[in-house]
Design an enzyme around this catalytic site. Structure first.
Site, short mmCIF file in Angstrom:
data_model
loop_
_atom_site.label_atom_id
_atom_site.label_comp_id
_atom_site.label_asym_id
_atom_site.label_seq_id
_atom_site.Cartn_x
_atom_site.Cartn_y
_atom_site.Cartn_z
N ASP A 38 74.75 -91.60 -104.31
CA ASP A 38 75.23 -90.86 -105.20
C ASP A 38 75.76 -89.44 -104.15
OD1 ASP A 38 77.87 -89.81 -106.73
OD2 ASP A 38 76.25 -89.45 -108.64
N LYS A 40 76.65 -86.63 -102.87
CA LYS A 40 77.53 -84.92 -102.94
C LYS A 40 77.09 -84.33 -102.93
CE LYS A 40 77.10 -85.69 -107.97
NZ LYS A 40 78.16 -86.50 -108.44
N PRO A 41 78.00 -83.41 -102.70
CA PRO A 41 77.30 -81.91 -102.37
C PRO A 41 76.79 -81.23 -103.92
CG PRO A 41 79.94 -81.42 -101.84
CD PRO A 41 79.52 -83.35 -102.44
N ASN A 43 74.64 -82.87 -105.27
CA ASN A 43 73.20 -83.75 -105.84
C ASN A 43 72.39 -83.20 -103.92
OD1 ASN A 43 73.89 -84.93 -107.87
ND2 ASN A 43 74.04 -86.83 -106.84
N ASP A 61 68.75 -86.30 -107.74
CA ASP A 61 69.68 -87.11 -108.88
C ASP A 61 69.92 -88.51 -107.69
OD1 ASP A 61 70.93 -88.95 -110.55
OD2 ASP A 61 72.60 -87.30 -110.89
#
Length: 165
Positions: A38, A40-41, A43, A61
């Site tokens: 996961d 992504k920006p 995180n 995360d």
């Protein structure tokens, strides 16, 4: 940060991407071949260092992380995991076949966002989003305001085929 202040300078975007890549590498090499799934920006947390110099990135995360040696598994086999906007095509099509290249794709979405302030892919539906990812070519990155080397890196990170990343 990008939403508040706009796209980052190329040097800062690359530095943040490298920090996150080092965290992913550590997880893969030292922590039982773990895959984040996961990236992504949202995180990537930034440590600004008192407003001086390049921000440092911290990857957070780990709720969807998976250990590839199956010693620790919180999810069910075959389950689609991740945030669709930054998921690699194999996460949609073959969720049990994720590996470190899946996280490279997510990191490419982070780099794209850092450089442009926009999402790497769009779609009105999940199916449309998935299809847009599967037909992406290197030409779509040529308009980004970055060096040819950075555009080539981005294109490689966002290759639709897992084996090409």
């Amino acid at each position: 940060y990008v939403k508040d202040y706009g796209a980052l300078k190329e040097e800062d975007a690359l530095s943040i991407t490298l920090d996150a890549a080092r965290g992913l590498q550590y997880g893969y090499e030292q922590v039982q071949r773990f895959i984040h799934r996961d990236v992504k920006p949202q995180n990537i947390l930034l440590e600004m260092g008192g407003g001086v110099g390049t921000p440092r990135a911290k990857l957070v995360d780990l709720g969807l992380a998976r250990c590839l040696d199956d010693s620790f598994e919180l999810t069910v086999a075959g389950q689609v995991m991740g945030t669709p906007i930054s998921m690699a095509p194999e996460q949609f099509n073959s969720p049990d076949d994720v590996d470190h290249r899946t996280d490279i794709y997510g990191l490419g979405c982070v780099l794209y966002f850092a450089l442009t302030g926009d999402k790497a892919f769009r779609g009105r539906t999940l199916t449309e989003l998935r299809q847009n990812k599967e037909v992406a070519t290197a030409q779509r990155y040529q308009r980004i305001q970055a060096s040819a080397g950075t555009r080539a890196l981005l294109a490689r990170m966002l290759e639709p085929k897992q084996e090409d990343r």
